[in-house]
Design a protein around this motif. Sequence first.
Motif, PDB file in Angstrom:
ATOM      1  N   UNK A   1     -39.423  20.048 -37.066  1.00 36.65           N
ATOM      2  CA  UNK A   1     -39.804  19.905 -38.368  1.00 36.65           C
ATOM      3  C   UNK A   1     -39.199  21.136 -39.463  1.00 36.65           C
ATOM      4  N   UNK A   2     -38.640  19.897 -40.918  1.00 39.25           N
ATOM      5  CA  UNK A   2     -39.088  20.325 -42.196  1.00 39.25           C
ATOM      6  C   UNK A   2     -39.684  21.380 -42.721  1.00 39.25           C
ATOM      7  N   UNK A   3     -39.186  21.957 -43.552  1.00 39.21           N
ATOM      8  CA  UNK A   3     -39.138  23.331 -44.194  1.00 39.21           C
ATOM      9  C   UNK A   3     -39.786  22.689 -46.011  1.00 39.21           C
ATOM     10  N   UNK A   4     -41.440  22.915 -45.738  1.00 39.79           N
ATOM     11  CA  UNK A   4     -41.835  22.360 -47.232  1.00 39.79           C
ATOM     12  C   UNK A   4     -42.450  23.015 -48.282  1.00 39.79           C
ATOM     13  N   UNK A   5     -43.283  23.956 -47.350  1.00 38.70           N
ATOM     14  CA  UNK A   5     -44.127  24.910 -48.213  1.00 38.70           C
ATOM     15  C   UNK A   5     -43.536  26.419 -48.192  1.00 38.70           C
ATOM     16  N   UNK A   6     -43.850  27.116 -49.425  1.00 38.55           N
ATOM     17  CA  UNK A   6     -43.262  27.994 -49.148  1.00 38.55           C
ATOM     18  C   UNK A   6     -43.911  29.388 -50.095  1.00 38.55           C
ATOM     19  N   UNK A   7     -45.200  30.385 -48.934  1.00 38.51           N
ATOM     20  CA  UNK A   7     -45.993  30.701 -49.910  1.00 38.51           C
ATOM     21  C   UNK A   7     -45.213  32.083 -49.993  1.00 38.51           C
ATOM     22  N   UNK A   8     -45.964  32.684 -50.978  1.00 38.83           N
ATOM     23  CA  UNK A   8     -45.418  34.140 -51.495  1.00 38.83           C
ATOM     24  C   UNK A   8     -46.624  34.850 -51.861  1.00 38.83           C
ATOM     25  N   UNK A   9     -46.238  36.084 -51.328  1.00 40.49           N
ATOM     26  CA  UNK A   9     -47.771  36.839 -51.986  1.00 40.49           C
ATOM     27  C   UNK A   9     -46.965  37.710 -52.547  1.00 40.49           C
ATOM     28  N   UNK A  10     -47.779  38.105 -53.172  1.00 37.54           N
ATOM     29  CA  UNK A  10     -48.003  38.649 -54.559  1.00 37.54           C
ATOM     30  C   UNK A  10     -47.582  40.507 -54.803  1.00 37.54           C
ATOM     31  N   UNK A  11     -48.580  40.397 -53.689  1.00 32.32           N
ATOM     32  CA  UNK A  11     -48.760  42.106 -53.924  1.00 32.32           C
ATOM     33  C   UNK A  11     -49.903  42.371 -51.872  1.00 32.32           C
TER      34      UNK A  11
END
Length: 356
Positions: free
Chosen positions: A23-33
């Motif tokens: 599986x390729x890496x396409x998405x980064x979810x960034x939690x800010x708090x």
Amino acid sequence: MKRQRPSAPAAEAGQPLRDRRQRPWRDLRISLTDRCNFRCSYCMPRSRFGPGHRFLPQTQLLSFEEVTQVAQEALQLGVNTLRLTGGEPLLRRDLPQLVRQLAALRTPAGAAPDLALTTNGSLLTALAEPLRAAGLQRLTVSLDALDPELFGQMNAVGFPVTQVLRGLEAAQRAGFDRVKVNMVVRKGLNDHQALPMAAHFRNTGMVLRFIEFMDTGSHNSWQCDEVLPSRELRERLHAHWPLRPLEATRSGETAERWAYADGAGEVGFISSVSQAFCGDCTRARLTADGRLFTCLFGSFGHDLRPLLRGAQGGPAELRERLSAIWRMRADAYSEQREQLRATQTTTRAEMHELGG
Ligand code: SAM
Ligand code: SF4
Ligand code: SF4
């Protein structure tokens, strides 16, 4: 400090980075708090996240510069979508500044990242316009009921539904197109709101998506019989307004898309319990304190802070580390849910830390 250019990354060299299941890496979810002004029972139940709960101190949160560094290196490895989330991301001070920084990044092909944000909508009336102006492209707003009493009960702080609806109007006025509205469906609690929600969002240009209640974290008292399978819900909807299936807009899309046959728009179904989509999962999640998780149901996050804070190297090392983490990945929790639930002994990270 001057940034060193690392050696040619995999994505540029024409060999897309793949995990152990290709599986390729396409998405980064960034939690800010890890903080939130709601206490949704399926995510941050009051019994566990009450007044005595200790949230991350400010010093442990990644700075905007550090978040931008991780995003920058992820883009070099093939990521093209960045989604800001939390906790409640709109609680993070000066958020439009971070959006500006991320919107200025480029993939190796010179494209801007697809920049999205998920919010509970409570602060959107004031922030929709500045976020749009800063370069945010897509918006998802969570809303579990239209009934004011039930909504207040589900957010567990009595937050008025009218305020979230005003936030959605502000988002549309600010120019956000096809705003997505996420409804977590808990059978016996709010499933009777599915039809009123669908009626409300038909013909608005917004896309309502029903999410199956998931067993995230270790504290949301998940029970299998509280999951309403998407197929059943879709049949209920179809009986009122016939639906026809739509093609996915891209591989790795979490929602199955359906169109109202009468042209009133689109609805989506996210069936992570009844129909696992691990085979196409291209997502990793960065916590507010800099740990990278390769699965929403993971117990362990790779701590990037020593790299980001210079104790263990610079950008080249950061990219190498991200690449190594993705290459090692074999996660497929939803495919193995029953077996893992029966045997897992470690505590899983919570949804408000990982950001959904
Ligand atoms: N606070 C923001 C919000 O609620 O949109 C962003 C963070 S929240 C963790 C991201 C998404 O996860 C929301 O759409 C929320 O409804 C969903 N979510 C949280 N817990 C869930 C659960 N147990 N099952 C399904 N979805 C869940
Ligand atoms: Fe807060 Fe979002 Fe979790 Fe609800 S789902 S408690 S709004 S982080
Ligand atoms: Fe991806 Fe993990 Fe969800 Fe499967 S369970 S789709 S691997 S986040």
